[in-house]
Scaffold this motif. Structure first.
Motif, PDB file in Angstrom:
ATOM      1  N   LYS A 134       0.741  -1.334  -0.011  1.00  0.00           N
ATOM      2  CA  LYS A 134      -0.228   0.180   0.067  1.00  0.00           C
ATOM      3  C   LYS A 134       0.794   1.224   0.038  1.00  0.00           C
ATOM      4  CE  LYS A 134      -3.904   2.453   2.507  1.00  0.00           C
ATOM      5  NZ  LYS A 134      -4.666   2.513   3.726  1.00  0.00           N
TER       6      LYS A 134
ATOM      7  N   LEU B 258       0.368   4.081  -2.836  1.00  0.00           N
ATOM      8  CA  LEU B 258       0.118   5.377  -2.721  1.00  0.00           C
ATOM      9  C   LEU B 258       1.125   6.332  -3.078  1.00  0.00           C
ATOM     10  CD1 LEU B 258      -1.825   5.139   1.081  1.00  0.00           C
ATOM     11  CD2 LEU B 258      -2.716   5.208  -1.525  1.00  0.00           C
TER      12      LEU B 258
ATOM     13  N   ASP C 280      -6.816   4.122  -2.391  1.00  0.00           N
ATOM     14  CA  ASP C 280      -6.581   4.025  -0.987  1.00  0.00           C
ATOM     15  C   ASP C 280      -7.356   2.737  -0.484  1.00  0.00           C
ATOM     16  OD1 ASP C 280      -5.587   4.360   1.547  1.00  0.00           O
ATOM     17  OD2 ASP C 280      -7.044   5.996   2.099  1.00  0.00           O
TER      18      ASP C 280
ATOM     19  N   SER D  53      -5.899  -0.692  -2.012  1.00  0.00           N
ATOM     20  CA  SER D  53      -4.932  -1.084  -1.445  1.00  0.00           C
ATOM     21  C   SER D  53      -5.052  -1.318   0.124  1.00  0.00           C
ATOM     22  CB  SER D  53      -3.572   0.094  -1.564  1.00  0.00           C
ATOM     23  OG  SER D  53      -4.219   1.424  -0.813  1.00  0.00           O
ATOM     24  N   SER D  54      -6.027  -1.129   0.620  1.00  0.00           N
ATOM     25  CA  SER D  54      -6.232  -1.299   2.038  1.00  0.00           C
ATOM     26  C   SER D  54      -6.816  -2.787   2.106  1.00  0.00           C
ATOM     27  CB  SER D  54      -7.153  -0.494   2.758  1.00  0.00           C
ATOM     28  OG  SER D  54      -6.522   0.812   2.816  1.00  0.00           O
TER      29      SER D  54
END
Length: 534
Positions: free
Chosen positions: A27, A31, A73, A76-77
């Motif tokens: 992540k 990001l 976001d 990727s979480s």
């Protein structure tokens, strides 16, 4: 898109907890590198006219950029939960609403995924060996695979929502189309029934069904059209009836006019013959007046010549009177000489007497001279008396000749006046002859026109009978329509009746002072004039 659909796709892709853990482990890298990857994507968007059209300006692109960063976001979480499903549904519906085709969405993910895979491999390969700090080719492949699966999952969900939205729109459109088709079928069925009734002559057909507001105008227009057509047919029916009645009366009037035109033609022919005779008579009168004018002019010339002769006679008488006066003076001188001679002879006799015998011879001579002087005096006296009488007679003759000259002058003036009057009479006669010739020509032309009018009236009569037939057929055709109301057409003023009334009023004989009774042909001419007005 429901959670069950997402879970089924995650299960099928084998996006298990280990893969989700791999996604979460990268992540920070995602990001970190995602802004640059999105920048590359939006550069391609700006360079492509088809995709650039979906954005107003760079501010709009920046907003989309931020929303995609927030979405990545979540991805990727590894939180593929209800919040994630809501976001995916929103993206898919927005794409469907704005018409963003899947090819652009898939292409964009390809650009982003290409960048991100490269960055992951780069972060694992150049600085450290793949077997240091637990980084191996297997772990790197698992990280890349997990990113690809998450990316394809997100892409699949967005495209599926897009397709579901399109299908929903298609179904809604199909339902709306089917509903509209059903409503159209109902309307068309009612229209077909109404048109069928109209085709059979029934103009009472109306659309009484309830229709969609979109078709309310069609319904109202149909009903209004039928109602207007019904009123028109009613009016046409009344007019056709009036035309039929009028054509009957016109046919009768035309037949009557034909007969009157023939009578008028005959009357005009007689009038033309009479005018021809009058023209000949007036021409003879003009010729006679012209000859009389010439004779009066000759008499005037002779009278003027006689006046000149009288003037010369008056002048001659004056000369004679003047000569008599001069002779009278000469006689006076002779008388004076005789008187003086007588005195001389007397004196001579006295002197001879005084002389005695010596003067006796002289006394005889003196005696003779005295006798001669006395005879001369007596002769002069007689001549003077005769001249005086002649002078009086000459004066009287001069006076008579003067009066004769005055009379001749008055005669010349009167002859001149007569000559002027006769000239005016001759000129008037010539003008009358010319006018009568023009009138005769006009009457002949009128005769020809009346003949033509008679022929036209016959044609009009034939046309009126044809019109009557056509009007009967029209009345029969119009009466086949059923309008639902009794045709009550207001009775209109018939122009044929009005024309006949004018003809009768115009042809009605009226008392006119100082006019001879009109001939029968004159009444026909009056009726013909009224026919011209008709």
């Amino acid at each position: 898109m429901s959670n069950e659909a997402i879970d089924s796709r995650i299960k099928f892709m084998r996006l298990d907890d280990a893969a989700i853990a791999r996604i979460r482990s990268i992540k920070p890298l995602i990001l970190k590198e995602m802004p640059a990857a999105l920048d590359g994507f939006y550069d391609q968007v700006r360079a492509t006219p088809e995709t650039r059209a979906f954005f107003k300006d760079d501010v709009h692109i920046d907003g989309a950029h931020k929303k995609q960063m927030a979405h990545w976001d979540v991805i990727s979480s590894g939180q593929f939960d209800e919040h994630y499903a809501t976001g995916v549904n929103k993206v898919g519906h927005v794409h469907a609403r704005i018409g963003l085709e899947p090819r652009w969405y898939i292409g964009g993910y390809a650009i982003v995924l290409d960048t991100m895979v490269g960055k992951i491999v780069e972060s694992r390969w150049p600085k450290h060996a793949l077997n240091t700090r637990g980084v191996t080719a297997q772990s790197t492949a698992e990280e890349v695979g997990a990113l690809v699966k998450a990316t394809l999952l997100d892409m699949d969900l967005a495209v599926s929502v897009y397709l579901d939205a399109l299908e929903e729109q298609r179904q809604q459109a199909e339902a709306a189309r089917q509903k509209a088709e059903d409503e159209q079928n109902v309307l068309f069925s009612a229209l077909a029934d109404g048109l069928k009734r109209m085709a059979s002559g029934d103009l009472t057909a109306r659309l009484e069904i309830d229709v969609d507001p979109r078709f309310q105008g069609v319904k109202d227009d149909f009903n209004t059209t039928v109602e207007t057509l019904a009123r028109t047919i009613q009016s046409i029916s009344g007019s056709a009836n009036a035309v039929l009645n009028g054509s009957l009366e016109i046919a009768s009037a035309s037949d009557d006019l034909s007969k009157r035109s023939e009578q008028q033609a005959a009357s005009l022919e007689e009038t033309a013959a009479a005018l021809e005779e009058i023209t000949v008579t007036v021409n003879r009168t003009a010729t006679g007046s012209r000859q009389a004018s010439e004779a009066v002019a000759a008499a005037r010339s002779d009278a003027q010549t006689s006046g000149d002769v009288v003037q010369r006679a008056i002048a001659a008488m004056g000369e004679i009177e003047k000569s008599s006066s001069e002779i009278n003076q000469i006689i006076g001188v002779i008388d004076e000489i005789a008187f003086q001679t007588n005195l001389l002879a007397l004196n001579a006799g006295v002197e001879a007497a005084r002389a005695g015998d010596a003067g006796r011879g002289f006394a005889v001579v003196a005696q003779e001279v005295r006798a001669l002087a006395q005879r001369s005096a007596e002769a002069a006296k007689e001549i003077k008396g005769l001249i005086s009488t002649s002078s009086k007679q000459v004066s009287h003759g001069v006076s008579l000749v003067g009066e004769t000259g005055d009379s001749l002058g008055r005669i010349v003036e009167q002859v001149a006046a007569i000559d002027g009057l006769v000239s005016e009479i001759s000129s008037s006669a010539q003008e009358q002859a010319s006018s009568l010739s023009q009138v005769n020509t006009a009457v002949n032309q009128m005769d020809q026109m009346v003949q033509q009018n008679a022929a036209m009236v016959e044609q009009t009569t034939a046309a009126s009978f044809s019109l009557k037939t056509e009007a009967s057929e029209l009345d029969g055709l119009v009466s086949s329509f059923r309008t639902g109301e009794t045709a009550t057409t207001a009775r209109r003023a018939n122009p044929v009746h009005a024309a006949q009334a004018r003809i009768e009023a115009f042809a009605r004989p009226q008392a006119r002072p100082s006019q001879a009774p009109a001939r029968s042909a004159g009444n026909t001419a009056l009726k013909a004039d009224a026919w011209e007005e008709f």
